[in-house]
Scaffold this motif. Structure first.
Motif, PDB file in Angstrom:
ATOM      1  N   LYS A   1    -129.175 -22.231 112.214  1.00 27.21           N
ATOM      2  CA  LYS A   1    -128.247 -22.835 111.261  1.00 27.21           C
ATOM      3  C   LYS A   1    -127.644 -21.775 110.350  1.00 27.21           C
ATOM      4  CE  LYS A   1    -128.434 -26.298 107.719  1.00 27.21           C
ATOM      5  NZ  LYS A   1    -129.343 -26.917 106.809  1.00 27.21           N
ATOM      6  N   GLN A   2    -126.333 -21.762 110.268  1.00 25.47           N
ATOM      7  CA  GLN A   2    -125.653 -20.846 109.348  1.00 25.47           C
ATOM      8  C   GLN A   2    -125.805 -21.404 107.936  1.00 25.47           C
ATOM      9  OE1 GLN A   2    -122.732 -18.215 110.023  1.00 25.47           O
ATOM     10  NE2 GLN A   2    -123.313 -17.854 107.910  1.00 25.47           N
ATOM     11  N   GLN A   3    -126.387 -20.630 107.049  1.00 26.11           N
ATOM     12  CA  GLN A   3    -126.556 -21.107 105.673  1.00 26.11           C
ATOM     13  C   GLN A   3    -125.344 -20.727 104.831  1.00 26.11           C
ATOM     14  OE1 GLN A   3    -130.430 -19.520 104.467  1.00 26.11           O
ATOM     15  NE2 GLN A   3    -131.101 -21.650 104.460  1.00 26.11           N
ATOM     16  N   ALA A   4    -125.152 -21.457 103.755  1.00 26.12           N
ATOM     17  CA  ALA A   4    -124.017 -21.163 102.878  1.00 26.12           C
ATOM     18  C   ALA A   4    -124.363 -21.553 101.443  1.00 26.12           C
ATOM     19  CB  ALA A   4    -122.784 -21.939 103.338  1.00 26.12           C
ATOM     20  N   VAL A   5    -123.811 -20.807 100.502  1.00 29.58           N
ATOM     21  CA  VAL A   5    -123.902 -21.219  99.102  1.00 29.58           C
ATOM     22  C   VAL A   5    -122.829 -22.287  98.919  1.00 29.58           C
ATOM     23  CG1 VAL A   5    -123.645 -20.520  96.700  1.00 29.58           C
ATOM     24  CG2 VAL A   5    -124.682 -18.942  98.335  1.00 29.58           C
ATOM     25  N   GLN A   6    -123.271 -23.514  98.626  1.00 29.64           N
ATOM     26  CA  GLN A   6    -122.334 -24.637  98.529  1.00 29.64           C
ATOM     27  C   GLN A   6    -121.863 -24.761  97.077  1.00 29.64           C
ATOM     28  OE1 GLN A   6    -124.110 -28.094 100.479  1.00 29.64           O
ATOM     29  NE2 GLN A   6    -125.215 -26.725 101.827  1.00 29.64           N
ATOM     30  N   ALA A   7    -120.938 -23.882  96.707  1.00 24.58           N
ATOM     31  CA  ALA A   7    -120.552 -23.769  95.295  1.00 24.58           C
ATOM     32  C   ALA A   7    -119.748 -24.975  94.810  1.00 24.58           C
ATOM     33  CB  ALA A   7    -119.754 -22.488  95.079  1.00 24.58           C
ATOM     34  N   VAL A   8    -118.816 -25.446  95.631  1.00 22.28           N
ATOM     35  CA  VAL A   8    -117.995 -26.608  95.250  1.00 22.28           C
ATOM     36  C   VAL A   8    -118.088 -27.608  96.407  1.00 22.28           C
ATOM     37  CG1 VAL A   8    -115.662 -27.410  94.679  1.00 22.28           C
ATOM     38  CG2 VAL A   8    -116.431 -25.187  93.858  1.00 22.28           C
ATOM     39  N   ASN A   9    -118.469 -28.850  96.074  1.00 22.81           N
ATOM     40  CA  ASN A   9    -118.811 -29.812  97.137  1.00 22.81           C
ATOM     41  C   ASN A   9    -117.970 -31.074  97.117  1.00 22.81           C
ATOM     42  OD1 ASN A   9    -121.025 -28.846  98.813  1.00 22.81           O
ATOM     43  ND2 ASN A   9    -122.050 -28.571  96.854  1.00 22.81           N
TER      44      ASN A   9
ATOM     45  N   SER B   1    -110.108 -30.028  74.518  1.00 20.15           N
ATOM     46  CA  SER B   1    -109.823 -30.819  75.726  1.00 20.15           C
ATOM     47  C   SER B   1    -109.359 -32.238  75.408  1.00 20.15           C
ATOM     48  CB  SER B   1    -111.079 -30.917  76.592  1.00 20.15           C
ATOM     49  OG  SER B   1    -111.560 -29.638  76.887  1.00 20.15           O
ATOM     50  N   HIS B   2    -108.369 -32.703  76.151  1.00 21.95           N
ATOM     51  CA  HIS B   2    -107.995 -34.115  76.076  1.00 21.95           C
ATOM     52  C   HIS B   2    -108.970 -34.934  76.922  1.00 21.95           C
ATOM     53  CE1 HIS B   2    -104.158 -31.957  75.229  1.00 21.95           C
ATOM     54  NE2 HIS B   2    -104.154 -32.827  74.251  1.00 21.95           N
ATOM     55  N   ARG B   3    -109.271 -34.426  78.119  1.00 20.43           N
ATOM     56  CA  ARG B   3    -110.271 -35.063  78.989  1.00 20.43           C
ATOM     57  C   ARG B   3    -111.259 -33.997  79.439  1.00 20.43           C
ATOM     58  NH1 ARG B   3    -108.277 -37.359  83.949  1.00 20.43           N
ATOM     59  NH2 ARG B   3    -106.782 -35.654  83.937  1.00 20.43           N
ATOM     60  N   ILE B   4    -112.442 -34.461  79.850  1.00 22.15           N
ATOM     61  CA  ILE B   4    -113.479 -33.505  80.274  1.00 22.15           C
ATOM     62  C   ILE B   4    -114.114 -33.986  81.583  1.00 22.15           C
ATOM     63  CG2 ILE B   4    -115.744 -32.506  79.692  1.00 22.15           C
ATOM     64  CD1 ILE B   4    -114.941 -32.570  76.777  1.00 22.15           C
ATOM     65  N   ALA B   5    -114.274 -33.047  82.522  1.00 22.38           N
ATOM     66  CA  ALA B   5    -115.023 -33.318  83.758  1.00 22.38           C
ATOM     67  C   ALA B   5    -116.354 -32.577  83.652  1.00 22.38           C
ATOM     68  CB  ALA B   5    -114.239 -32.814  84.972  1.00 22.38           C
ATOM     69  N   VAL B   6    -117.448 -33.289  83.917  1.00 26.56           N
ATOM     70  CA  VAL B   6    -118.776 -32.656  83.881  1.00 26.56           C
ATOM     71  C   VAL B   6    -119.190 -32.374  85.319  1.00 26.56           C
ATOM     72  CG1 VAL B   6    -121.193 -32.921  83.188  1.00 26.56           C
ATOM     73  CG2 VAL B   6    -119.380 -33.926  81.779  1.00 26.56           C
ATOM     74  N   MET B   7    -119.554 -31.111  85.591  1.00 22.44           N
ATOM     75  CA  MET B   7    -119.947 -30.734  86.960  1.00 22.44           C
ATOM     76  C   MET B   7    -121.429 -30.453  87.054  1.00 22.44           C
ATOM     77  SD  MET B   7    -117.033 -28.298  88.656  1.00 22.44           S
ATOM     78  CE  MET B   7    -117.874 -28.142  90.231  1.00 22.44           C
ATOM     79  N   TYR B   8    -122.023 -30.826  88.175  1.00 29.86           N
ATOM     80  CA  TYR B   8    -123.422 -30.497  88.456  1.00 29.86           C
ATOM     81  C   TYR B   8    -123.518 -30.128  89.933  1.00 29.86           C
ATOM     82  CZ  TYR B   8    -128.493 -30.688  88.650  1.00 29.86           C
ATOM     83  OH  TYR B   8    -129.819 -30.349  88.811  1.00 29.86           O
ATOM     84  N   LEU B   9    -124.007 -28.949  90.213  1.00 28.23           N
ATOM     85  CA  LEU B   9    -124.171 -28.451  91.593  1.00 28.23           C
ATOM     86  C   LEU B   9    -122.937 -28.688  92.474  1.00 28.23           C
ATOM     87  CD1 LEU B   9    -127.747 -29.054  93.100  1.00 28.23           C
ATOM     88  CD2 LEU B   9    -126.572 -26.914  92.687  1.00 28.23           C
ATOM     89  N   GLY B  10    -121.783 -28.333  91.951  1.00 30.43           N
ATOM     90  CA  GLY B  10    -120.574 -28.388  92.766  1.00 30.43           C
ATOM     91  C   GLY B  10    -119.904 -29.737  92.886  1.00 30.43           C
ATOM     92  N   ARG B  11    -120.444 -30.754  92.157  1.00 33.04           N
ATOM     93  CA  ARG B  11    -119.797 -32.069  92.187  1.00 33.04           C
ATOM     94  C   ARG B  11    -119.437 -32.496  90.767  1.00 33.04           C
ATOM     95  NH1 ARG B  11    -124.112 -35.330  95.967  1.00 33.04           N
ATOM     96  NH2 ARG B  11    -123.359 -34.635  97.988  1.00 33.04           N
TER      97      ARG B  11
ATOM     98  N   GLU C   1    -103.066 -31.761  91.400  1.00 24.42           N
ATOM     99  CA  GLU C   1    -103.942 -32.759  92.025  1.00 24.42           C
ATOM    100  C   GLU C   1    -104.868 -32.036  92.993  1.00 24.42           C
ATOM    101  OE1 GLU C   1    -100.487 -36.128  92.448  1.00 24.42           O
ATOM    102  OE2 GLU C   1    -102.316 -36.358  93.651  1.00 24.42           O
ATOM    103  N   VAL C   2    -106.135 -32.245  92.819  1.00 22.16           N
ATOM    104  CA  VAL C   2    -107.137 -31.608  93.682  1.00 22.16           C
ATOM    105  C   VAL C   2    -107.853 -32.722  94.441  1.00 22.16           C
ATOM    106  CG1 VAL C   2    -109.260 -30.233  93.681  1.00 22.16           C
ATOM    107  CG2 VAL C   2    -107.426 -29.679  92.074  1.00 22.16           C
ATOM    108  N   ASN C   3    -107.840 -32.641  95.771  1.00 20.43           N
ATOM    109  CA  ASN C   3    -108.450 -33.705  96.573  1.00 20.43           C
ATOM    110  C   ASN C   3    -109.565 -33.157  97.451  1.00 20.43           C
ATOM    111  OD1 ASN C   3    -106.507 -35.653  95.685  1.00 20.43           O
ATOM    112  ND2 ASN C   3    -105.030 -34.656  97.044  1.00 20.43           N
ATOM    113  N   ASN C   4    -110.781 -33.631  97.193  1.00 16.89           N
ATOM    114  CA  ASN C   4    -111.961 -33.258  98.008  1.00 16.89           C
ATOM    115  C   ASN C   4    -112.091 -31.764  98.246  1.00 16.89           C
ATOM    116  OD1 ASN C   4    -113.206 -35.770  98.450  1.00 16.89           O
ATOM    117  ND2 ASN C   4    -111.503 -36.303  99.814  1.00 16.89           N
ATOM    118  N   LEU C   5    -111.929 -30.987  97.219  1.00 19.63           N
ATOM    119  CA  LEU C   5    -111.989 -29.522  97.352  1.00 19.63           C
ATOM    120  C   LEU C   5    -113.422 -29.060  97.614  1.00 19.63           C
ATOM    121  CD1 LEU C   5    -110.238 -26.926  97.133  1.00 19.63           C
ATOM    122  CD2 LEU C   5    -110.995 -26.770  94.760  1.00 19.63           C
ATOM    123  N   VAL C   6    -113.557 -28.238  98.646  1.00 12.64           N
ATOM    124  CA  VAL C   6    -114.871 -27.693  99.023  1.00 12.64           C
ATOM    125  C   VAL C   6    -114.742 -26.177  99.081  1.00 12.64           C
ATOM    126  CG1 VAL C   6    -116.603 -27.571 100.873  1.00 12.64           C
ATOM    127  CG2 VAL C   6    -115.436 -29.746 100.407  1.00 12.64           C
TER     128      VAL C   6
END
Ligand code: SF4
Length: 328
Positions: free
Chosen positions: A28-36, A226-236, A10-15
């Motif tokens: 401002k400290q910048q960051a590559v927001q890979a997973v949002n 895959s039984h199920r598939i999650a589609v990701m776009y820009l870390g979401r 179970e993954v909950n709100n992983l950043v």
């Protein structure tokens, strides 16, 4: 004995953000927001595909779940234990049960080690077997992935790409994991070999009761495993549903675009295929758009899309979609 949980992971709100050095005058400290902030659950014995274009954060998500990268925020529960908080021996044990198969079979095997030593890497790290028992286990693993025991004394450069990926799979299986994160395991292989590796992974799943997180950018191949598939776009995650449902009824405009790009083998149907090409390029993960991250490329974008990020919402039949269009 207590029943084993239905969900192995179970993954909950992983950043996961990668900070960049701020400029001398930048406040401002910048960051590559890979997973949002991704959330998902994986059932025991299932394959959950994670797809998206390169740079969408899918590989970073996989590596953060196994804690090759430290999460910036969020929670990961594996086999009922909090991976995010695990340290020392607990973390070692969790890692033993979660193995990874890497994308590039050329780069992921140490060229100076024999195949036997590569396959036994995790056995040695966890000090599970020595001597004859270790050798027997290496032979057994090579046979499971369709290689010969004689291959144990050879070096990776003596093998083809498909065989090297088999060595990588044997290495992942060595310590009897329950979850394997397959990070684009077939992307670097010829199409004819891709099907062989996918078939082998499916057989191993049935025989050994494995659970897979299968990361891919190729929607056509991920469909078969895959039984199920999650589609990701820009870390979401923008859409998550059963593999069958995703192909029959894609709801998110981004998924519709991805699926429309797959060629159809029937020439008559292929001639009718209408491609939905999202406008422009994927925005920078250092400075993603406000609201819905897909709005700069979406043909249906509305005012609300710039103001509010749409939440992943159930549309019935466990089909989750994050799009304001579907809430109107
Ligand atoms: Fe397009 Fe708006 Fe839906 Fe985003 S929320 S996919 S911009 S319609």
């Amino acid at each position: 004995m207590a029943a084993r949980e239905e969900y192995i992971l179970e993954v909950n709100n992983l950043v996961k953000h990668f900070p960049l050095g701020g400029g001398l005058f930048s406040k401002k400290q910048q960051a590559v927001q890979a997973v949002n902030g991704i959330s998902l659950k994986v059932k025991r014995g299932e394959t959950l595909g994670i797809v998206g274009e390169s740079g969408c954060g899918k590989s970073t998500a996989g590596r953060t779940i196994i804690r090759l990268y430290e999460p910036t925020a969020g929670q990961i529960i594996f086999e009922g234990k909090d991976v995010t908080k695990a340290q020392g021996n607990d973390l070692m044990e969790l890692r033993r049960n979660m193995q990874m198969i890497f994308q590039d079979p050329y780069a992921s095997l140490n060229p100076r080690m024999t195949v036997g030593d590569i396959v036994a890497e995790a056995i040695d790290i966890h000090r599970l077997l020595t001597g004859q028992k270790r050798t027997q286990r290496i032979f057994e693993l090579l046979k499971i992935v369709g290689l010969n025991p004689e291959h144990a004394n050879r070096f990776p450069h003596e093998f083809s790409g498909g065989q090297r990926q088999r060595i990588g799979i044997a290495r992942a299986l060595a310590v009897n994991p329950s979850l394997i994160i397959c990070d684009e395991p077939i992307s670097a292989l010829d199409v004819s070999i891709q099907a062989q590796v996918v078939n082998m992974l499916e057989e191993l799943q049935q025989k050994l009761g494995l659970t897979y997180l299968f990361i891919a950018h190729d929607l056509s191949m991920v469909k078969y495993i895959s039984h199920r598939i999650a589609v990701m776009y820009l870390g979401r995650i923008v859409e998550l549903t059963s593999s069958k449902d995703l192909y029959a009824n894609p709801m998110h405009p981004y998924t519709q675009g991805l699926l429309s790009a797959i060629p159809i083998p029937d020439p008559h149907v292929e001639a009718q295929r209408r491609r939905i090409i999202p406008k422009g390029n994927v925005p920078s993960p250092i400075d993603p758009p406000s609201g819905c991250y897909f709005r700069t490329r979406c043909p249906h974008a509305m005012d609300v899309c710039a103001k509010e990020a749409p939440e992943l919402t159930e549309m019935g039949n466990e089909h989750l979609v994050a799009c304001h269009l579907l809430k109107k």
